[in-house]
Design a protein around this motif. Structure first.
Motif, PDB file in Angstrom:
ATOM      1  N   GLU A 122       0.854  -1.186   0.047  1.00 36.34           N
ATOM      2  CA  GLU A 122      -0.052  -0.106   0.084  1.00 36.34           C
ATOM      3  C   GLU A 122       0.927   1.374   0.037  1.00 36.34           C
ATOM      4  O   GLU A 122       2.005   1.280   0.745  1.00 36.34           O
ATOM      5  CB  GLU A 122      -0.788   0.057   1.301  1.00 36.34           C
ATOM      6  N   ILE A 123       0.525   2.151  -0.820  1.00 37.39           N
ATOM      7  CA  ILE A 123       1.439   3.341  -1.023  1.00 37.39           C
ATOM      8  C   ILE A 123       0.556   4.717  -0.958  1.00 37.39           C
ATOM      9  O   ILE A 123      -0.693   4.769  -1.462  1.00 37.39           O
ATOM     10  CB  ILE A 123       2.080   3.344  -2.393  1.00 37.39           C
ATOM     11  N   GLU A 124       0.819   5.644  -0.121  1.00 34.74           N
ATOM     12  CA  GLU A 124       0.204   6.758   0.267  1.00 34.74           C
ATOM     13  C   GLU A 124       1.150   8.034  -0.204  1.00 34.74           C
ATOM     14  O   GLU A 124       2.267   7.851   0.001  1.00 34.74           O
ATOM     15  CB  GLU A 124      -0.663   6.905   1.839  1.00 34.74           C
ATOM     16  N   GLY A 125       0.792   9.153  -0.282  1.00 32.66           N
ATOM     17  CA  GLY A 125       1.495  10.255  -0.606  1.00 32.66           C
ATOM     18  C   GLY A 125       0.856  11.662  -0.341  1.00 32.66           C
ATOM     19  O   GLY A 125      -0.343  11.734   0.059  1.00 32.66           O
ATOM     20  N   VAL A 126       1.614  12.506  -0.126  1.00 36.25           N
ATOM     21  CA  VAL A 126       1.226  14.083   0.111  1.00 36.25           C
ATOM     22  C   VAL A 126       2.143  14.701  -1.004  1.00 36.25           C
ATOM     23  O   VAL A 126       3.312  14.456  -1.400  1.00 36.25           O
ATOM     24  CB  VAL A 126       1.616  14.761   1.448  1.00 36.25           C
ATOM     25  N   ALA A 127       1.303  15.460  -1.849  1.00 32.33           N
ATOM     26  CA  ALA A 127       1.733  16.363  -3.079  1.00 32.33           C
ATOM     27  C   ALA A 127       1.640  17.899  -2.562  1.00 32.33           C
ATOM     28  O   ALA A 127       0.627  18.027  -2.021  1.00 32.33           O
ATOM     29  CB  ALA A 127       1.235  16.141  -4.271  1.00 32.33           C
ATOM     30  N   ALA A 128       2.445  18.719  -3.108  1.00 32.55           N
ATOM     31  CA  ALA A 128       2.252  20.135  -2.915  1.00 32.55           C
ATOM     32  C   ALA A 128       2.690  20.953  -4.195  1.00 32.55           C
ATOM     33  O   ALA A 128       3.834  20.199  -4.856  1.00 32.55           O
ATOM     34  CB  ALA A 128       2.895  20.499  -1.851  1.00 32.55           C
ATOM     35  N   LYS A 129       1.860  21.993  -4.531  1.00 29.79           N
ATOM     36  CA  LYS A 129       2.209  22.589  -5.717  1.00 29.79           C
ATOM     37  C   LYS A 129       2.035  24.310  -5.804  1.00 29.79           C
ATOM     38  O   LYS A 129       0.928  24.620  -5.423  1.00 29.79           O
ATOM     39  CB  LYS A 129       1.200  22.244  -6.989  1.00 29.79           C
ATOM     40  N   ALA A 130       3.085  24.964  -5.991  1.00 32.05           N
ATOM     41  CA  ALA A 130       3.012  26.236  -5.598  1.00 32.05           C
ATOM     42  C   ALA A 130       2.468  27.107  -6.830  1.00 32.05           C
ATOM     43  O   ALA A 130       2.543  26.550  -7.865  1.00 32.05           O
ATOM     44  CB  ALA A 130       4.693  26.867  -5.511  1.00 32.05           C
TER      45      ALA A 130
END
Length: 130
Positions: A122-130
């Protein structure tokens, strides 16, 4: 633009990830729930590599739906149920994230079981974009 933090005062990352990522204050955030090896047909793939590929492709689809890409990932957590899959997990992670100049911070954990005993990753993530 996010900034990588791999200070020279600590050991270098053991593979292709960053120890820390600093995100600018005006960034949009995306939290990606844990993805498993269930394809768009609703069926669970057989075998570690197949489940892992589907999980990474699910993450890619979620990122694209939000107007982002793998380059926007700032944190990834990978959960495996078998220690023997560790090397394969790193190889498959690099297949999707290996070309990134700023790889996300990452955690890899070996756990006894996921939500279904048939899930092996199982893979989870957090992303951010300016």
């Amino acid at each position: 633009m996010s900034t990588v933090h791999n200070p020279a005062t600590i050991a270098a990352p053991l593979s292709h990830y960053s120890h820390g990522i600093k995100v600018p204050p005006d960034a949009e955030w995306l939290y990606i729930a844990g993805q498993v090896g269930i394809g768009s047909d609703g069926k669970l793939a057989e075998g570690f590599d197949a489940q892992c590929d589907i999980a990474w492709n699910n993450i890619k689809a979620i990122l694209e739906d939000a107007g982002m890409g793998f380059e926007n990932l700032v944190k990834v957590n990978i959960y495996l149920t078998n220690t023997a899959d560790t090397a394969a997990s790193r190889t498959l992670r690099d297949k999707y994230l290996g070309d990134l100049e700023m790889p996300p911070a990452a955690t890899l954990a070996i756990i006894s079981q996921l939500a279904s005993p048939d899930f092996v990753v199982e893979i989870e993530g957090v992303a951010a974009k300016a």
